[in-house]
Design an enzyme around this catalytic site. Structure first.
Site, PDB file in Angstrom:
ATOM      1  N   HIS A   5      -6.147  24.715  12.140  1.00 10.66           N
ATOM      2  CA  HIS A   5      -7.545  24.444  12.491  1.00 10.66           C
ATOM      3  C   HIS A   5      -8.392  24.449  11.223  1.00 10.66           C
ATOM      4  O   HIS A   5      -7.935  24.837  10.159  1.00 10.66           O
ATOM      5  CB  HIS A   5      -8.085  25.545  13.412  1.00 10.66           C
ATOM      6  N   GLU A  48      -7.258  28.747   9.630  1.00  7.27           N
ATOM      7  CA  GLU A  48      -8.562  28.091   9.585  1.00  7.27           C
ATOM      8  C   GLU A  48      -8.730  27.612   8.148  1.00  7.27           C
ATOM      9  O   GLU A  48      -9.021  28.386   7.239  1.00  7.27           O
ATOM     10  CB  GLU A  48      -9.696  29.058   9.967  1.00  7.27           C
TER      11      GLU A  48
HETATM   12 ZN   LIG Z   1     -10.267  24.584  15.839  1.00  9.54          ZN
END
Ligand SMILES: [Zn+2]
Ligand SMILES: *[C@@H]1O[C@H](CO)[C@@H](O)[C@H](O)[C@H]1NC(C)=O
Ligand SMILES: *[C@@H]1O[C@H](CO)[C@@H](O)[C@H](O)[C@H]1NC(C)=O
Ligand SMILES: *[C@@H]1O[C@H](CO)[C@@H](O)[C@H](O)[C@H]1NC(C)=O
Ligand SMILES: *[C@@H]1O[C@H](CO)[C@@H](O)[C@H](O)[C@H]1NC(C)=O
Length: 436
Positions: A299, A374
């Protein structure tokens, strides 16, 4: 009458495929300094849906990114001024940044033409995967992880140098606007197939790799063709669209960090696994679950390595080992360009959020090591990460992935490929035969 309705249909068709523009939309980086300011921002997040929060206001978050339309800007700013919350604008005109990002075209039958300083659309990524199969017929198999609401296949590849190996599973693009995620996943595939680096080659040959660059294909296409800021899938609900596919997995569904409001970017869907994407991918995962040693979900953004769970900050399962391994890997990530990632479970590093893929994989498949990256950046461009950062991002992630595997072996979670064990056994047998 007939002509009128046809016109109406045409109008709707045109309107729905016209590109959403972000002229003079601005990206804010906001710095809450204390609990009171965090709670004021949480209020704003909950009540004023016109603002697009790119991350959640919490005490652990150093900053909050908010995208505002030009009409709402002065309201936002006077609110922040009134509540004495520091902020600055990182992108004055978001459309300008969107226009600057040119999506490249991959040249068919030329796998080397894939470049690592460009973003690609779904067709291009899938064409490249097919060409990889032709270029490496003994290693690469095309696989289908499931299908989307609009009927697209979730395409991926399996890299395998022989049977009997443990597996590593990688999933990208579940949130469609996070374009750096598929770009990273494709880079990992490319490294595993083409790198001359000894450690990378060992990682490629020691494990079976199941890799899906875009598990939300409908959303990804929509983010390219219509709305660059699209996050969810494309299931219609009245006049609203889309379920947050990373809130739809059957693990503490709708317990935290998600809503039952279809207008929300965190809409969890009508029930656990109500969406074809999460349901079919989880069914696919069940068929190979007992082979998987390491599961990675990609992500953006925030420079974080997350691990299960999102329902509690308590250290559950093998939390301490996973943290230890993760922190060492993030140490390796920081070496090349000085990018610092923090490591923690979802609840402590971001906020309480449930129904995500990594929690389900941990809870239901018992995979030993499960992480969510992330990726870049830390709130300057967010989802609009400039193309010149794709390669540095990918390189540092690759560094960390090799270290993850190395540390996982040290901690006894992964071992070398069966052929190494097999040759060791042969050696032992030879010695025994010689001795006796
Ligand atoms: Zn995401
Ligand atoms: C954006 O803002 C600029 C400067 O205020 C203005 O000249 C321009 O017309 C605006 N563009 C749109 C599409 O509203
Ligand atoms: C908020 O404060 C900033 C900095 O002092 C100022 O530039 C801006 O005009 C203010 N905005 C509003 C809407 O009051
Ligand atoms: C990619 O191909 C499409 C369709 O042929 C074309 O419209 C577009 O301009 C091309 N993009 C680039 C960056 O070359
Ligand atoms: C959080 O979820 C996990 C996995 O479902 C469960 O084992 C644990 O009891 C939950 N903890 C809390 C505090 O709800």
């Amino acid at each position: 009458m007939k002509i009128l309705s046809l016109n109406v249909i045409l109008l709707i068709a045109c309107a729905s495929s016209e590109k959403v523009r972000f002229d003079n939309y601005s990206l804010y980086k906001i710095f809450p300094q204390n609990e009171q300011q965090v709670s004021v921002l949480q209020d704003l997040y909950n009540k004023e849906t016109q603002y697009d929060f790119w991350n959640h206001p919490t005490m652990s978050a150093e900053y909050v990114n908010v995208l505002s339309s030009p009409l709402d800007r002065s309201r936002l700013e006077s609110f922040l001024n009134k509540t004495d919350i520091k902020f600055f604008i990182t992108i004055a005109n978001v459309q300008e940044i969107i226009d600057r990002q040119t999506v490249a075209n991959y040249t068919r039958n030329n796998i080397r033409s894939m470049s690592w300083n460009r973003y690609y659309n779904l067709d291009n990524i899938n064409a490249w995967l097919e060409d990889l199969k032709d270029a490496y017929p003994n290693i690469v198999t095309l696989i289908t992880g499931g299908q989307s609401y609009e009927g697209r296949a979730i395409k991926g590849i399996k890299l395998s140098h022989g049977s009997g190996r443990r597996a590593i599973f990688i999933e990208g693009g579940i949130h469609s606007r996070e374009w750096i995620s598929p770009a990273t996943v494709c880079y990992i595939i490319n490294e595993l197939l083409t790198s001359d680096d000894r450690e990378t080659k060992a990682a490629a040959t020691d494990f079976d790799w199941y890799i899906f660059p875009v598990v939300n294909p409908d959303g990804y296409v929509w983010s390219h063709e219509v709305d660059r800021m699209w996050r969810k899938n494309r299931r219609p609900f009245g006049s609203e669209f889309g379920v947050d596919l990373n809130r739809n997995w059957n693990s503490n569904w709708l317990v935290a960090g998600s809503t039952s409001n279809p207008a929300s970017n965190n809409f969890a869907g009508l029930g656990p696994f109500s969406e074809p994407e999460s349901r079919s991918l989880s069914a696919y995962l069940r068929t190979i679950g007992d082979q998987i040693d390491l599961y990675l979900s990609f992500h953006s953004h925030g420079h974080l390595l997350l691990l299960p769970f999102g329902n509690t900050t308590e250290p559950l399962a093998n939390y301490w080992d996973a943290i230890n391994i993760g922190k060492r890997a993030m140490g390796a990530l920081s070496v090349r360009y000085g990018t610092n990632y923090a490591t923690g479970n979802i609840a402590e590093a971001i906020y309480l959020a449930t129904g995500g893929s990594i929690d389900w994989v941990k809870e239901h498949l018992n995979v030993p090591l499960v992480y969510c990256y992330e990726l870049r950046d830390d709130g300057t461009y967010g989802f609009l990460l400039p193309e010149e950062q794709i390669l540095p991002n990918n390189e540092e992630v690759m560094d960390s992935l090799l270290e993850l595997i190395h540390q996982a072996k040290r901690f006894g979670y992964m071992s070398n490929a069966p052929h190494l064990k097999a040759s060791l056994m042969t050696l032992v047998a030879l010695i025994l035969a010689f001795v006796f």
